[in-house]
Design an enzyme around this catalytic site. Structure first.
Site, PDB file in Angstrom:
ATOM      1  N   SER A  36       2.137  60.094  50.252  1.00 40.30           N
ATOM      2  CA  SER A  36       1.862  61.531  50.176  1.00 40.30           C
ATOM      3  C   SER A  36       3.149  62.357  50.311  1.00 40.30           C
ATOM      4  O   SER A  36       3.257  63.441  49.721  1.00 40.30           O
ATOM      5  CB  SER A  36       0.831  61.950  51.229  1.00 40.30           C
ATOM      6  OG  SER A  36       1.363  61.880  52.524  1.00 40.30           O
ATOM      7  N   MET A  83       8.784  51.578  56.489  1.00 43.45           N
ATOM      8  CA  MET A  83       8.475  51.064  57.820  1.00 43.45           C
ATOM      9  C   MET A  83       9.413  49.933  58.281  1.00 43.45           C
ATOM     10  O   MET A  83       9.082  49.204  59.211  1.00 43.45           O
ATOM     11  CB  MET A  83       7.012  50.600  57.857  1.00 43.45           C
ATOM     12  CG  MET A  83       6.018  51.703  57.526  1.00 43.45           C
ATOM     13  SD  MET A  83       6.287  53.296  58.388  1.00 43.45           S
ATOM     14  CE  MET A  83       5.364  52.989  59.871  1.00 43.45           C
ATOM     15  N   ILE A 134      16.823  49.889  58.485  1.00 46.80           N
ATOM     16  CA  ILE A 134      17.851  49.843  57.438  1.00 46.80           C
ATOM     17  C   ILE A 134      19.165  49.482  58.120  1.00 46.80           C
ATOM     18  O   ILE A 134      19.481  50.014  59.181  1.00 46.80           O
ATOM     19  CB  ILE A 134      17.997  51.239  56.781  1.00 46.80           C
ATOM     20  CG1 ILE A 134      16.703  51.672  56.110  1.00 46.80           C
ATOM     21  CG2 ILE A 134      19.173  51.285  55.834  1.00 46.80           C
ATOM     22  CD1 ILE A 134      16.458  51.088  54.775  1.00 46.80           C
ATOM     23  N   HIS A 169       9.761  61.508  60.295  1.00 43.61           N
ATOM     24  CA  HIS A 169       9.044  60.798  61.354  1.00 43.61           C
ATOM     25  C   HIS A 169       7.969  61.732  61.939  1.00 43.61           C
ATOM     26  O   HIS A 169       8.246  62.913  62.179  1.00 43.61           O
ATOM     27  CB  HIS A 169      10.024  60.365  62.450  1.00 43.61           C
ATOM     28  CG  HIS A 169       9.351  59.604  63.546  1.00 43.61           C
ATOM     29  ND1 HIS A 169       9.015  58.265  63.407  1.00 43.61           N
ATOM     30  CD2 HIS A 169       8.904  59.982  64.762  1.00 43.61           C
ATOM     31  CE1 HIS A 169       8.410  57.867  64.511  1.00 43.61           C
ATOM     32  NE2 HIS A 169       8.321  58.881  65.349  1.00 43.61           N
TER      33      HIS A 169
HETATM   34  C1  GAR Z   1       4.242  59.701  57.413  1.00 40.07           C
HETATM   35  O1  GAR Z   1       3.448  60.367  58.358  1.00 40.07           O
HETATM   36  C2  GAR Z   1       5.624  59.422  57.964  1.00 40.07           C
HETATM   37  O2  GAR Z   1       6.063  60.414  58.852  1.00 40.07           O
HETATM   38  C3  GAR Z   1       5.398  58.114  58.669  1.00 40.07           C
HETATM   39  O3  GAR Z   1       4.562  57.390  57.810  1.00 40.07           O
HETATM   40  C4  GAR Z   1       3.718  58.293  57.107  1.00 40.07           C
HETATM   41  C5  GAR Z   1       3.799  57.954  55.637  1.00 40.07           C
HETATM   42  O4  GAR Z   1       2.881  58.682  54.908  1.00 40.07           O
HETATM   43  N1  GAR Z   1       6.633  57.429  58.891  1.00 40.07           N
HETATM   44  C6  GAR Z   1       6.922  56.750  59.985  1.00 40.07           C
HETATM   45  O5  GAR Z   1       6.130  56.586  60.902  1.00 40.07           O
HETATM   46  C7  GAR Z   1       8.304  56.151  60.013  1.00 40.07           C
HETATM   47  N2  GAR Z   1       8.653  55.719  61.336  1.00 40.07           N
HETATM   48  P1  GAR Z   1       2.971  58.762  53.311  1.00 40.07           P
HETATM   49  O6  GAR Z   1       3.078  57.330  52.765  1.00 40.07           O
HETATM   50  O7  GAR Z   1       1.673  59.406  52.925  1.00 40.07           O
HETATM   51  O8  GAR Z   1       4.169  59.588  52.954  1.00 40.07           O
END
Ligand code: GAR
Length: 194
Positions: free
Chosen positions: A15, A94, A97, A113
């Protein structure tokens, strides 16, 4: 003037990628997507990129859970270079890096984040905020360094937590904030302000 070329890395539904691609499409963000890369073959982010006729690549991460095998990191670097990427955007990525990627893009890898860092780094930060009884959380865009969610903060957006919130409701509210914040911060890079 040439547009800022983005390489977007994500492991999930995509998203945040969609909000960036949409901002570009409507002219709110002066950038272009060079390549979208995922470590999850079935990730929604790859389907969304392919629907938009963008280059979308799966890179097998190897045997580790939280990091990439060196071959995978090299492959990602090659893909980013081939696409002429100038800014690497982690959007729901996730894994940690490491060098050589960090070395190849100094202060040119950013992450979003779902908390107000330094509070609640790591997985499912919105659940951590609920368990902690916080009344407010949000999202953070930061530079990526060798730590987990430790890099210098670029921008944050605050979101209230209501007593009745389920984890899903809270994450959705944070994501709405993410979808505003991330294109705006990338816009600062595109305008040469970062
Ligand atoms: C998001 O809320 C992002 O902040 C989080 O994963 C979700 C991905 O959503 N990221 C983390 O937790 C990284 N540590 P998306 O695939 O719909 O963009």
């Amino acid at each position: 003037m040439a547009k800022l070329k983005l390489g977007i890395l994500g492991s999930g539904k995509g998203s945040n990628f969609r909000s960036i691609a949409d901002a570009i499409k409507v002219g709110a963000l002066d950038a272009e997507v060079g390549v979208v890369i995922s470590d999850v073959e079935t990730a929604g982010i790859l389907s969304l990129a392919r629907e938009r006729k963008m280059r979308a690549e799966f890179v097998a991460p190897g045997k580790f859970k939280t990091k990439l095998e060196p071959e995978a990191e090299e492959r990602i670097l090659t893909l980013l270079r081939e696409a002429g990427v100038e800014l690497v955007v982690l959007a729901g990525w996730m894994r940690m890096i490491k060098a050589p990627l960090l070395d190849a893009f100094p202060r040119r890898i950013i992450n979003i984040h779902p908390s107000l860092l330094p509070a609640f780094p790591g997985l499912e930060a919105w659940k951590q905020a609920l368990v902690a009884g916080a009344t407010e959380t949000g999202c953070t865009v930061h530079y990526v360094d060798t730590g987990m969610d430790t890099g210098e903060v670029l921008a944050q957006s605050r979101v209230p937590i209501f007593p009745s919130d389920t984890p899903e409701e809270l994450h959705a509210r944070i994501q709405n904030a993410e979808h505003e914040l991330y294109p705006a911060v990338i816009g600062e890079f595109a305008r040469g302000l970062k």
